[in-house]
Design a protein around this motif. Structure first.
Motif, PDB file in Angstrom:
ATOM      1  N   ARG A  49      19.975  75.567  40.796  1.00 20.88           N
ATOM      2  CA  ARG A  49      19.539  76.396  39.661  1.00 20.88           C
ATOM      3  C   ARG A  49      18.838  75.540  38.608  1.00 20.88           C
ATOM      4  N   GLU A  50      19.365  74.360  38.334  1.00 17.92           N
ATOM      5  CA  GLU A  50      18.749  73.473  37.340  1.00 17.92           C
ATOM      6  C   GLU A  50      17.380  72.984  37.800  1.00 17.92           C
ATOM      7  N   GLU A  51      17.220  72.803  39.101  1.00 20.30           N
ATOM      8  CA  GLU A  51      15.917  72.382  39.616  1.00 20.30           C
ATOM      9  C   GLU A  51      14.871  73.494  39.494  1.00 20.30           C
ATOM     10  N   TYR A  52      15.338  74.728  39.429  1.00 25.85           N
ATOM     11  CA  TYR A  52      14.449  75.877  39.252  1.00 25.85           C
ATOM     12  C   TYR A  52      14.531  76.418  37.825  1.00 25.85           C
ATOM     13  N   ALA A  53      14.791  75.538  36.879  1.00 26.99           N
ATOM     14  CA  ALA A  53      14.997  75.949  35.486  1.00 26.99           C
ATOM     15  C   ALA A  53      13.776  76.626  34.873  1.00 26.99           C
ATOM     16  N   LYS A  54      12.601  76.430  35.454  1.00 29.75           N
ATOM     17  CA  LYS A  54      11.399  77.060  34.904  1.00 29.75           C
ATOM     18  C   LYS A  54      11.432  78.578  35.030  1.00 29.75           C
ATOM     19  N   TYR A  55      12.320  79.105  35.878  1.00 30.70           N
ATOM     20  CA  TYR A  55      12.416  80.548  36.060  1.00 30.70           C
ATOM     21  C   TYR A  55      13.495  81.137  35.166  1.00 30.70           C
ATOM     22  N   PRO A  56      13.212  82.234  34.472  1.00 35.16           N
ATOM     23  CA  PRO A  56      14.248  82.878  33.658  1.00 35.16           C
ATOM     24  C   PRO A  56      15.358  83.447  34.541  1.00 35.16           C
ATOM     25  N   ASP A  57      16.482  83.747  33.918  1.00 35.99           N
ATOM     26  CA  ASP A  57      17.667  84.141  34.673  1.00 35.99           C
ATOM     27  C   ASP A  57      17.436  85.356  35.567  1.00 35.99           C
ATOM     28  N   ASP A  58      16.711  86.365  35.075  1.00 37.21           N
ATOM     29  CA  ASP A  58      16.544  87.567  35.889  1.00 37.21           C
ATOM     30  C   ASP A  58      15.693  87.302  37.121  1.00 37.21           C
ATOM     31  N   ILE A  59      14.648  86.503  36.974  1.00 38.36           N
ATOM     32  CA  ILE A  59      13.814  86.150  38.121  1.00 38.36           C
ATOM     33  C   ILE A  59      14.612  85.299  39.110  1.00 38.36           C
ATOM     34  N   TRP A  60      15.341  84.322  38.575  1.00 40.57           N
ATOM     35  CA  TRP A  60      16.166  83.480  39.443  1.00 40.57           C
ATOM     36  C   TRP A  60      17.194  84.320  40.191  1.00 40.57           C
ATOM     37  N   ARG A  61      17.854  85.220  39.481  1.00 34.46           N
ATOM     38  CA  ARG A  61      18.913  86.018  40.089  1.00 34.46           C
ATOM     39  C   ARG A  61      18.388  86.803  41.287  1.00 34.46           C
ATOM     40  N   GLU A  62      17.261  87.478  41.111  1.00 33.13           N
ATOM     41  CA  GLU A  62      16.733  88.295  42.210  1.00 33.13           C
ATOM     42  C   GLU A  62      16.282  87.429  43.376  1.00 33.13           C
ATOM     43  N   GLY A  63      15.677  86.283  43.075  1.00 31.63           N
ATOM     44  CA  GLY A  63      15.277  85.375  44.150  1.00 31.63           C
ATOM     45  C   GLY A  63      16.466  84.815  44.889  1.00 31.63           C
ATOM     46  N   ARG A  64      17.495  84.459  44.141  1.00 29.92           N
ATOM     47  CA  ARG A  64      18.683  83.892  44.771  1.00 29.92           C
ATOM     48  C   ARG A  64      19.413  84.928  45.614  1.00 29.92           C
ATOM     49  N   VAL A  65      19.482  86.172  45.122  1.00 28.56           N
ATOM     50  CA  VAL A  65      20.097  87.243  45.912  1.00 28.56           C
ATOM     51  C   VAL A  65      19.382  87.386  47.254  1.00 28.56           C
TER      52      VAL A  65
END
Length: 211
Positions: free
Chosen positions: A151-167
């Motif tokens: 998650r820290e390596e992908y810190a450039k993405y906001p939480d909502d974008i990260w969440r959907e990508g990670r799901v």
């Protein structure tokens, strides 16, 4: 198998400068999970699988070099990172005066990590790909450290974008057979499924909380 030993086993000329360049790449400040520790863990676990699969010395060396270099370029750009790592490995092996056939095999192995796919009969790819996913079957506290690091390596993405990508990533992993070899499935699969399911539940709850 350590880097100098693997290079020598492939007929190359290992050098302190070559290792220093590799070490410097893995030491880049933006890395949290994809560090030299990760490469060393993949080298270690792929060596264990190489033993299980009864690979010969040259095959073991090819897997080792691929393990050490498979994430040597890492900028959180899936696909681009693997291609750049393969190119980096090609140049490093040329500088070490390794034969072209070995260079091609190493680059093919690194590129196989892009989609974690290779022909079923490719035992070298099996050793590398299963080892690369060993972290998924680590004890829960180590898995949590891995997940935070990514998650820290992908810190450039906001939480909502990260969440959907990670799901999407987690659902994809849970929908497939994670490990190619029986040895890896026996050692890591059940814990990996539990870890992935727990993280997926976390992000699905977070999605609900934000609606």
């Amino acid at each position: 198998m350590e880097w100098p030993e693997a290079i020598a086993a492939l007929g190359g000329e290992p050098s302190a400068a070559g290792w220093a360049r590799l070490e410097a790449r893995y030491g880049e400040p933006h890395r949290r999970y994809h560090t030299l520790d990760h490469a060393a863990a993949v080298a270690r676990d792929s060596a264990w699988l190489a033993d299980v699969l009864d690979l010969g010395e040259t095959s073991r060396a090819l897997v080792a070099v691929a393990a050490w270099t498979h994430d040597v370029v890492y900028d959180a750009k899936p696909g681009e990172d693997e291609r750049a790592s393969a190119a980096w490995a090609r140049e490093a092996l040329k500088q070490a005066k390794t034969g072209e056939a070995h260079i091609e095999r190493v680059t093919d192995l690194i590129l196989a990590t892009t989609k974690h796919d290779a022909p079923p009969e490719d035992a070298l790819a099996t050793a590398l790909l299963d080892a690369d996913l060993a972290i998924l079957g680590a004890p829960p506290e180590l898995y949590a450290t891995y997940a935070r690091g990514v998650r820290e390596e992908y810190a450039k993405y906001p939480d909502d974008i990260w969440r959907e990508g990670r799901v999407a990533v987690l659902e994809g992993l849970l929908s497939r057979t994670l490990y190619r070899s029986e040895a890896a499935r026996t050692r890591w699969a059940s814990t990996a499924t539990a870890n992935l399911s727990a993280e997926l539940t976390h992000w699905l709850r977070a999605r609900s909380d934000h609606r």
